[in-house]
Design a protein around this motif. Structure first.
Motif, short mmCIF file in Angstrom:
data_model
loop_
_atom_site.label_atom_id
_atom_site.label_comp_id
_atom_site.label_asym_id
_atom_site.label_seq_id
_atom_site.Cartn_x
_atom_site.Cartn_y
_atom_site.Cartn_z
N VAL A 53 42.04 43.11 43.20
CA VAL A 53 43.00 42.57 42.25
C VAL A 53 42.77 42.75 40.92
O VAL A 53 43.54 42.10 39.89
CB VAL A 53 43.46 41.24 42.64
N ASN A 54 41.99 43.76 40.64
CA ASN A 54 41.57 43.80 39.09
C ASN A 54 42.96 44.25 38.09
O ASN A 54 43.02 43.91 37.17
CB ASN A 54 40.75 44.95 38.92
N TYR A 55 43.62 44.99 38.82
CA TYR A 55 44.94 45.38 38.03
C TYR A 55 45.63 44.48 37.87
O TYR A 55 46.37 44.18 36.77
CB TYR A 55 45.32 46.70 38.49
N LEU A 56 46.23 43.34 38.88
CA LEU A 56 46.93 42.41 38.69
C LEU A 56 46.27 41.65 37.53
O LEU A 56 47.24 40.97 36.65
CB LEU A 56 47.06 41.61 40.05
N ALA A 57 45.11 41.45 37.42
CA ALA A 57 44.50 40.49 36.56
C ALA A 57 44.83 40.93 35.20
O ALA A 57 45.03 40.19 34.21
CB ALA A 57 43.17 40.30 36.85
N LYS A 58 44.44 42.23 35.00
CA LYS A 58 44.68 43.13 33.59
C LYS A 58 45.94 43.07 33.28
O LYS A 58 46.01 42.91 32.12
CB LYS A 58 43.76 44.52 33.93
N ALA A 59 46.91 43.28 34.28
CA ALA A 59 48.27 43.16 33.87
C ALA A 59 48.66 41.90 33.23
O ALA A 59 49.39 41.57 32.22
CB ALA A 59 49.20 43.48 34.84
N LEU A 60 48.10 40.87 33.93
CA LEU A 60 48.45 39.32 33.33
C LEU A 60 48.07 39.25 31.90
O LEU A 60 48.44 38.63 31.15
CB LEU A 60 47.98 38.36 34.25
N ARG A 61 46.52 39.59 31.71
CA ARG A 61 45.95 39.58 30.50
C ARG A 61 46.64 40.42 29.34
O ARG A 61 46.58 39.79 28.23
CB ARG A 61 44.38 39.80 30.62
N ASP A 62 47.06 41.54 29.61
CA ASP A 62 47.74 42.12 28.71
C ASP A 62 49.06 41.67 28.42
O ASP A 62 49.65 41.74 27.09
CB ASP A 62 47.84 43.67 29.24
N ARG A 63 49.73 40.97 29.32
CA ARG A 63 51.03 40.18 28.88
C ARG A 63 51.01 38.82 28.20
O ARG A 63 51.79 38.67 27.50
CB ARG A 63 51.90 40.36 30.28
N TYR A 64 50.01 38.42 28.78
CA TYR A 64 49.99 36.87 28.17
C TYR A 64 48.56 36.45 27.64
O TYR A 64 47.58 37.25 28.11
CB TYR A 64 50.08 35.88 29.34
N SER A 65 48.42 35.68 26.61
CA SER A 65 47.47 35.46 25.91
C SER A 65 46.35 34.65 26.69
O SER A 65 46.97 33.81 27.38
CB SER A 65 47.74 34.81 24.43
N ASP A 66 45.28 34.26 26.26
CA ASP A 66 44.48 33.48 26.61
C ASP A 66 44.82 31.78 26.80
O ASP A 66 44.31 31.10 27.43
CB ASP A 66 42.94 33.68 26.14
N ASP A 67 45.71 31.54 25.56
CA ASP A 67 46.06 30.13 25.25
C ASP A 67 47.48 30.04 26.22
O ASP A 67 47.76 28.93 26.07
CB ASP A 67 46.24 29.96 24.11
N GLN A 68 47.69 31.00 27.17
CA GLN A 68 48.89 30.76 28.03
C GLN A 68 48.45 30.73 29.36
O GLN A 68 48.94 29.95 30.26
CB GLN A 68 49.86 31.98 27.92
#
Length: 481
Positions: A53-68
């Motif tokens: 699920v690395n790509y799902l996690a990376k896509a989330l991180r690219d779309r949303y910041s760490d404070d979200q």
């Protein structure tokens, strides 16, 4: 010592009680600035690991910041541990989530929103997990937001078959994957209820369905072709499969996601018979297709018997080890000693070959249909729901004639245009219950890869899986934050 998430002490009446929905989550004071309040949990599938699920996690991180967002890719139920059954796997994952919430709290996060995404078997584990979290009262302290599954076999992996073939494949095949196999093929007896776990998981009066109904956004992504692991009817929660022969259909896509995501309101048009290729044209097309597949067929003829033999030997070993792990799980909530049962990393390539052997054998089984005008099938190998014949008929008819006020999933095909698959009474009941809760069903057409089950989430970065990136983009565009 009892487990933090153990339903064994809950009696049957509680398990199927008419739960009263808790009031909406009260607004509380804001957490420490720049500390995310939304936890997103990713659950991998059978034989899987968090890397899937690395790509799902990376896509989330690219779309949303760490404070979200805070992203948790679960790792307590990886590899051969997934043989141990949905229930045991869910208890491991639920414990991992609870420990993560405690750690986040110590770090200054005030988690008020919760989302969970399951891939393949992970989608079923996720459905069990949310029942455990609901029972623990966690959804009274945080709001369930997104529940999504990718290529998850909600109705099991039993091939719709009748007669001798049904017994040969669906009963014997189930014995190759330990407890998980019995549950996926619907031949288990969950907690002496005389019903399969998946049937209980979809019971309208269960804590699992009530937990699912708490989520604001429920969605699933289902492959229409090329998924050898979990075919369309089960991942799309459908009693028909319109996509057996795409040459007879004109597919319609969602604008901006062509040619991968089908229009959920009108996914296809049936090509009139007079416009279809004639016999000689079809023969030429099929001949070219067979010629292209000749090297693959020859490889399968030579290698498949060897791979299946290795798979069966490995299955016997893993089934024995799985039983031992389950005993340890029930007796030791710290799971000490589990490491000795994990498949070493050095044999990962061999395990992938064994996966392919099972998937090829499963995909070789052709689906069968119920006789026209009949929607009931007797299957002594599956403990069906407690529906009478009359109520069962009414429940299946209501799939096309009635829509629940909570149903988010439009009918994606006119039922009368396609034959009804030879499902069991339990599976028809599951369809009714899950459709009543309501899923947004997104149909995926991956044609560049013959392994769409892996491509749908870009399980590994390879050119053949590029279409999966369109799927993930569509998911993110519909993700609620």
């Amino acid at each position: 010592m009892s487990l933090p998430f153990d339903l064994r002490s809950i009696d049957k009446q509680t398990l199927f009680s008419k739960w009263v929905m808790a009031p909406s989550l009260r607004k509380s004071g804001q957490s420490t600035p720049h500390k995310a309040q939304h936890l997103v949990v990713l659950v991998h599938g059978l034989w899987g690991n968090p890397n899937h699920v690395n790509y799902l996690a990376k896509a989330l991180r690219d779309r949303y910041s760490d404070d979200q967002l805070v992203i948790l890719a679960c790792r307590r139920n990886l590899g051969s541990l997934t043989y141990d059954g949905i229930e045991v796997g869910a208890e491991r994952v639920a414990r991992e989530i609870e420990e993560a919430l405690e750690e986040l709290g110590r770090d200054g996060h005030k988690i008020t929103q919760f989302s969970i995404i399951g891939y393949s078997l992970g989608g079923l584990v996720a459905r069990y997990v949310i029942g455990l979290l609901h029972f623990k009262g966690l959804f009274d302290r945080m709001s369930p937001v997104n529940f999504t599954t990718f290529a998850s076999p909600h109705l099991g992996v039993r091939t719709p078959l009748t007669g001798f073939q049904n017994h040969l494949w669906n009963v014997l095949g189930a014995r190759t994957l330990s407890i998980s196999g019995r549950q996926l093929f619907l031949i288990d007896n969950f907690r002496n209820t005389d019903r399969p776990l998946l049937s209980v998981l979809a019971d309208p009066d269960s804590i699992f369905i009530h937990a699912l109904s708490r989520f604001q956004n429920r969605s699933l992504y289902t492959n229409i072709i090329n998924d050898r692991t979990a075919v369309y009817y089960t991942t799309g929660i459908s009693r028909v499969d319109p996509y057996i022969d795409l040459s007879k259909l004109n597919l319609r896509y969602v604008k901006g996601y062509e040619p991968v995501i089908l229009d959920p309101e009108h996914p296809c048009d049936i090509i009139p018979a007079h416009e279809l290729p004639n016999f000689s044209q079809r023969l030429r097309i099929q001949s070219r297709s067979y010629l292209r597949r000749t090297p693959i067929i020859l490889a399968l003829v030579i290698l498949l018997p060897i791979a299946i033999t290795a798979f069966l030997i490995n299955s016997g070993i893993q089934t024995f080890r799985s039983r031992r792990r389950i005993q340890l799980h029930e007796a030791d909530d710290q799971e000490e000693g589990f490491g000795i049962y994990k498949i070493p990393w050095m044999v990962q390539d061999m395990r992938m070959g064994l996966e392919d052997a099972f998937e090829n054998a499963n995909a070789a089984q052709a689906q069968e249909y119920l006789p026209q005008g009949s929607e009931e099938i007797a299957d002594p190998n599956v403990a069906g729901s407690n529906l009478s014949s009359a109520s069962f008929a009414r429940s299946t008819e209501s799939l096309t004639s009635e829509k629940s006020e909570h149903d988010q999933s439009p009918l994606i095909e006119p039922s009368s245009s396609f034959p009804t698959l030879a499902l069991t009474t339990a599976q028809f009941a599951m369809i009714k219950a899950l459709d009543d809760v309501g899923f947004k069903k997104h149909l995926v057409h991956i044609h560049q890869s013959s392994h769409s089950h892996a491509a749908i989430i870009v399980r590994t970065l390879k050119p053949a899986f590029e279409e999966g990136k369109v799927v993930v983009k569509h998911w993110l565009d519909n993700f609620q934050i």
